[in-house]
Design a protein around this motif. Structure first.
Motif, PDB file in Angstrom:
ATOM      1  N   LEU A   1       0.837  -1.051  -0.037  1.00 54.00           N
ATOM      2  CA  LEU A   1      -0.030  -0.067  -0.007  1.00 54.00           C
ATOM      3  C   LEU A   1       0.823   1.289  -0.032  1.00 54.00           C
ATOM      4  O   LEU A   1       0.406   2.129  -0.763  1.00 54.00           O
ATOM      5  N   GLU A   2       1.969   1.365   0.524  1.00 54.20           N
ATOM      6  CA  GLU A   2       2.850   2.325   0.897  1.00 54.20           C
ATOM      7  C   GLU A   2       3.775   2.528  -0.370  1.00 54.20           C
ATOM      8  O   GLU A   2       4.031   3.644  -0.702  1.00 54.20           O
ATOM      9  N   PHE A   3       4.191   1.397  -0.785  1.00 48.71           N
ATOM     10  CA  PHE A   3       5.342   1.611  -1.795  1.00 48.71           C
ATOM     11  C   PHE A   3       4.849   1.406  -3.395  1.00 48.71           C
ATOM     12  O   PHE A   3       5.429   1.758  -4.085  1.00 48.71           O
ATOM     13  N   ASN A   4       4.065   0.416  -3.486  1.00 47.75           N
ATOM     14  CA  ASN A   4       3.760   0.193  -4.888  1.00 47.75           C
ATOM     15  C   ASN A   4       2.163   0.874  -5.355  1.00 47.75           C
ATOM     16  O   ASN A   4       1.746   0.271  -6.441  1.00 47.75           O
ATOM     17  N   VAL A   5       1.330   1.308  -4.617  1.00 50.13           N
ATOM     18  CA  VAL A   5      -0.029   1.745  -4.782  1.00 50.13           C
ATOM     19  C   VAL A   5      -0.206   3.132  -5.166  1.00 50.13           C
ATOM     20  O   VAL A   5       0.251   3.920  -4.402  1.00 50.13           O
ATOM     21  N   ASN A   6      -0.647   3.365  -6.454  1.00 44.16           N
ATOM     22  CA  ASN A   6      -1.041   4.656  -6.926  1.00 44.16           C
ATOM     23  C   ASN A   6      -2.653   4.713  -6.877  1.00 44.16           C
ATOM     24  O   ASN A   6      -3.294   4.340  -7.852  1.00 44.16           O
ATOM     25  N   LEU A   7      -2.957   5.263  -5.755  1.00 43.84           N
ATOM     26  CA  LEU A   7      -4.428   5.728  -5.552  1.00 43.84           C
ATOM     27  C   LEU A   7      -5.064   6.562  -6.522  1.00 43.84           C
ATOM     28  O   LEU A   7      -4.478   7.582  -6.826  1.00 43.84           O
ATOM     29  N   VAL A   8      -6.357   6.166  -7.032  1.00 41.42           N
ATOM     30  CA  VAL A   8      -6.923   6.945  -8.145  1.00 41.42           C
ATOM     31  C   VAL A   8      -8.080   7.362  -7.210  1.00 41.42           C
ATOM     32  O   VAL A   8      -8.082   8.558  -7.252  1.00 41.42           O
ATOM     33  N   THR A   9      -9.080   6.547  -6.750  1.00 43.10           N
ATOM     34  CA  THR A   9     -10.071   7.061  -5.846  1.00 43.10           C
ATOM     35  C   THR A   9     -10.169   6.031  -4.718  1.00 43.10           C
ATOM     36  O   THR A   9     -10.113   4.875  -4.887  1.00 43.10           O
TER      37      THR A   9
ATOM     38  N   ALA B   1     -13.455   4.964  -1.850  1.00 37.52           N
ATOM     39  CA  ALA B   1     -14.713   5.180  -1.112  1.00 37.52           C
ATOM     40  C   ALA B   1     -14.949   3.870  -0.459  1.00 37.52           C
ATOM     41  O   ALA B   1     -14.325   2.874  -0.599  1.00 37.52           O
ATOM     42  N   ASN B   2     -15.798   4.107   0.423  1.00 41.41           N
ATOM     43  CA  ASN B   2     -16.236   2.917   1.489  1.00 41.41           C
ATOM     44  C   ASN B   2     -16.757   1.981   0.484  1.00 41.41           C
ATOM     45  O   ASN B   2     -18.045   1.873  -0.087  1.00 41.41           O
ATOM     46  N   GLY B   3     -16.136   0.817   0.225  1.00 41.07           N
ATOM     47  CA  GLY B   3     -16.547  -0.244  -0.613  1.00 41.07           C
ATOM     48  C   GLY B   3     -15.926  -0.501  -2.068  1.00 41.07           C
ATOM     49  O   GLY B   3     -16.167  -1.338  -2.559  1.00 41.07           O
ATOM     50  N   ARG B   4     -15.300   0.713  -2.437  1.00 44.59           N
ATOM     51  CA  ARG B   4     -14.463   0.559  -3.592  1.00 44.59           C
ATOM     52  C   ARG B   4     -13.268   1.244  -3.497  1.00 44.59           C
ATOM     53  O   ARG B   4     -13.009   2.346  -2.861  1.00 44.59           O
ATOM     54  N   ILE B   5     -12.121   0.388  -3.926  1.00 42.31           N
ATOM     55  CA  ILE B   5     -10.902   1.357  -4.058  1.00 42.31           C
ATOM     56  C   ILE B   5     -10.428   1.298  -5.670  1.00 42.31           C
ATOM     57  O   ILE B   5     -10.390  -0.079  -6.439  1.00 42.31           O
ATOM     58  N   GLU B   6     -10.033   2.024  -6.274  1.00 44.03           N
ATOM     59  CA  GLU B   6      -9.435   2.303  -7.615  1.00 44.03           C
ATOM     60  C   GLU B   6      -8.226   2.571  -7.769  1.00 44.03           C
ATOM     61  O   GLU B   6      -7.733   3.646  -7.162  1.00 44.03           O
ATOM     62  N   ILE B   7      -7.274   1.633  -8.255  1.00 40.58           N
ATOM     63  CA  ILE B   7      -5.609   2.048  -8.250  1.00 40.58           C
ATOM     64  C   ILE B   7      -5.182   1.858  -9.645  1.00 40.58           C
ATOM     65  O   ILE B   7      -5.833   1.383 -10.508  1.00 40.58           O
ATOM     66  N   ALA B   8      -3.919   2.797  -9.843  1.00 42.10           N
ATOM     67  CA  ALA B   8      -3.426   2.764 -11.151  1.00 42.10           C
ATOM     68  C   ALA B   8      -2.731   1.403 -11.194  1.00 42.10           C
ATOM     69  O   ALA B   8      -2.062   0.760 -10.378  1.00 42.10           O
ATOM     70  N   PHE B   9      -2.621   0.710 -12.469  1.00 37.59           N
ATOM     71  CA  PHE B   9      -1.821  -0.402 -12.974  1.00 37.59           C
ATOM     72  C   PHE B   9      -0.537  -0.085 -12.472  1.00 37.59           C
ATOM     73  O   PHE B   9       0.414   0.923 -13.155  1.00 37.59           O
ATOM     74  N   ASN B  10       0.290  -0.858 -11.966  1.00 39.34           N
ATOM     75  CA  ASN B  10       1.580  -0.928 -11.561  1.00 39.34           C
ATOM     76  C   ASN B  10       2.442  -2.074 -11.552  1.00 39.34           C
ATOM     77  O   ASN B  10       1.993  -3.032 -10.911  1.00 39.34           O
ATOM     78  N   GLU B  11       3.270  -2.185 -12.414  1.00 40.21           N
ATOM     79  CA  GLU B  11       4.030  -3.415 -12.795  1.00 40.21           C
ATOM     80  C   GLU B  11       4.720  -4.095 -11.492  1.00 40.21           C
ATOM     81  O   GLU B  11       5.195  -5.407 -11.268  1.00 40.21           O
TER      82      GLU B  11
END
Length: 553
Positions: free
Chosen positions: A454-462, A464-474
């Motif tokens: 979560l801290e090193f490889n997740v690029n958060l897009v949005t 919300a409670n029940g939904r997480i949208e993240i950018a694609f990261n190899e």
């Protein structure tokens, strides 16, 4: 028609205007313009592959130069001009492939050559195939000659004939100097009659159903249909009839009956049967992307079956398939069809970034069944509406009017098998209101691996409670989404939707911390406190500071 080749697409290539099928209006227009000596300086033929662009160009060149005139244009006993043009070796009719002659120097040589009149013909003709491949400078150098071509002493002139499949790539300045002709796809009934006539001339034993399959696969292209017919005849040279089933094997096409059967089981939630049918289709040689395109086609038929008629111009469905789709359409809501359509489009995009498209399609089918089941449980018309996502839970009110984004859904987290939940945690449901809360919870639950990702490889897009949208990261661990989904279900007693997006997303938390640390460091160096220190110790250098110290003290 000539018989100089065993390849059907060349053997039966049209030699006069009346041989061209499906382009009667264009043929008549060009015929009249040449007959009345009002032909344009430049012809531009555009259309999909195999509808007759280059063939038209050669017939026009022949019509301009034939010894017998356009009214008696050579069809069998060719004059010297028609014979040479047909064999692509006429001294005054040059055929150029723009794909291999893209530069401005090639066009300048052409223009220089155009200064001299034709040697033996009336008109000098330049046929440029795939003209959209020319460079911008090459197009610019053509403009003046296109608008005012040279006139020669014999009364003839210079004619350009362009052919392209990519009309939008040609500058408007060039298009405006040409007479444009858009060649349409050949209608199914015309193409069927045409290849049936060719089949009879070749003494081929091919059923009408197999011919209709060829028409469907060719998508309105005459050349494609003849190439497919050629292939079918060669694979069936022993004289046995080429029926529909054998044709499907030869062309790697699966019967829509199998796909309709898959749909029936899909709507019933029969996971084992759905996967079994799909694997049978895949093992027959059907690529995942082609399968999904046909899947979309069936969805379209289900949605619009009431307005579709079976007639001689539609070879996409037979009577049995047509009736089965009518039955299915009565059992499923239109909103569910739109939902399935959206997910199918997203999965086609996902195929480009996954290493095993086949597994991706299998999970896509499982996901559809899960969504259908979820739809029933929530007693909603649809999970996704056109502009928003609605959920019953009060915690998800902030998702109202949530726009559907261009994203690639990851279905690993939507496995039907629910993770085991510890008994003491089922009664106390946790609430996670932000991305930071999620990281803190991972620390509290001692989920170090998840915290690291979560801290090193997740690029958060949005979030919300029940939904997480993240950018694609190899760099992201391949099991991250599945593990996080299971943990979220375990902690909140609720299924979360985690999706991969094509959007860029925010920087990672660790990267953000580094940037903030640098900013704080620079701000501290500007503080009164630090300046007082420098007055007392002018040779000192700041190495580290405590952010909690009051800078104004």
């Amino acid at each position: 028609m000539t018989n100089n080749s065993t390849v059907l697409a060349l053997k039966y290539r049209p030699q006069v205007f009346k041989d061209l099928i499906g382009q009667e209006v264009i043929s008549e227009t060009i015929y009249n313009s040449i007959k009345l000596e009002k032909s344009p300086n430049a012809f531009l033929f555009t259309g999909i592959r195999g509808v007759g662009k280059t063939t038209f160009a050669r017939i026009v060149a022949k019509a301009l130069n034939c010894d017998h005139g356009i009214e008696n244009l050579c069809n069998n006993n060719f004059c010297q001009h028609c014979e040479s043009i047909m064999n692509s070796n006429h001294i005054d009719v040059m055929e150029i492939d723009a794909a291999s002659n893209t530069g401005v120097d090639n066009v300048r040589e052409l223009i220089e050559f155009s200064r001299y009149g034709p040697t033996i013909a009336k008109y000098k003709v330049f046929i440029i195939d795939e003209v959209h491949m020319l460079s911008k400078q090459a197009f610019n150098s053509l403009l003046k000659t296109l608008e005012e071509p040279p006139q020669y002493q014999n009364g003839g002139g210079l004619k350009f004939i362009f052919a392209t499949t990519e009309i939008k790539k040609i500058p408007v300045t060039v298009v405006s100097r040409c007479q444009r002709f858009d060649l349409s796809r050949i209608k199914s009934d015309q193409l069927f009659k045409y290849i049936k006539k060719i089949k009879d001339k070749e003494n081929g034993n091919v059923s009408d159903e197999a011919l209709k399959l060829i028409v469907k696969l060719s998508e309105g292209s005459v050349r494609d249909s003849l190439s497919l017919l050629d292939r079918g005849l060669l694979s069936n040279f022993e004289g046995k009839e080429l029926d529909l089933k054998k044709a499907q094997k030869i062309y790697g096409f699966f019967d829509k009956t199998s796909l309709i059967e898959l749909f029936n089981n899909l709507f019933k939630g029969e996971e084992d049967q759905v996967i079994k049918i799909y694997r049978r289709i895949y093992e027959a040689g059907v690529e995942p992307k082609f399968f999904l395109n046909d899947f979309l086609e069936i969805l379209y038929f289900i949605k619009n079956i009431s307005s579709i008629k079976l007639d001689g111009t539609n070879f996409t469905l037979n009577d049995e398939e047509f009736n089965e789709i009518i039955k299915i359409s009565k059992q499923i809501d239109s909103k569910d069809i739109i939902l399935f359509w959206q997910f199918t489009i997203e999965t086609i995009s996902e195929l480009e970034i996954v290493s095993n498209p086949n597994l991706c399609v299998e999970m896509f089918l499982v996901r559809l069944m899960y969504l259908k089941d979820l739809n029933k449980k929530n007693n909603q018309d649809s999970i996704f509406s056109k502009d928003k996502i609605e959920e019953d839970s009060n915690e998800n009110k902030n998702l109202a009017n949530y726009k559907i984004v261009d994203q690639i859904k990851n279905i690993a987290q939507q496995d039907e098998s629910k993770p085991k939940i510890k008994s003491q945690e089922t009664t106390s449901k946790l609430f996670i209101n932000s991305f930071e809360d999620l990281i803190e919870l991972c620390i509290k639950k001692k989920e170090i691996k998840l915290k690291y990702e979560l801290e090193f490889n997740v690029n958060l897009v949005t979030f919300a409670n029940g939904r997480i949208e993240i950018a694609f990261n190899e760099k992201l661990d391949k099991d991250f989404i599945k593990e996080l989904s299971n943990k979220l279900y375990e902690w909140t007693n609720k299924r979360w939707i985690i999706s991969l997006s094509k959007k860029k997303g925010l920087i990672t938390k660790k990267h953000e911390e580094k940037i903030n640390k640098v900013k704080d460091f620079e701000n501290f160096k500007k503080s009164k406190f630090y300046n007082k220190v420098l007055e007392i110790l002018p040779d000192s250098e700041l190495v580290e500071f405590n952010k909690n110290v009051d800078k104004d003290d």
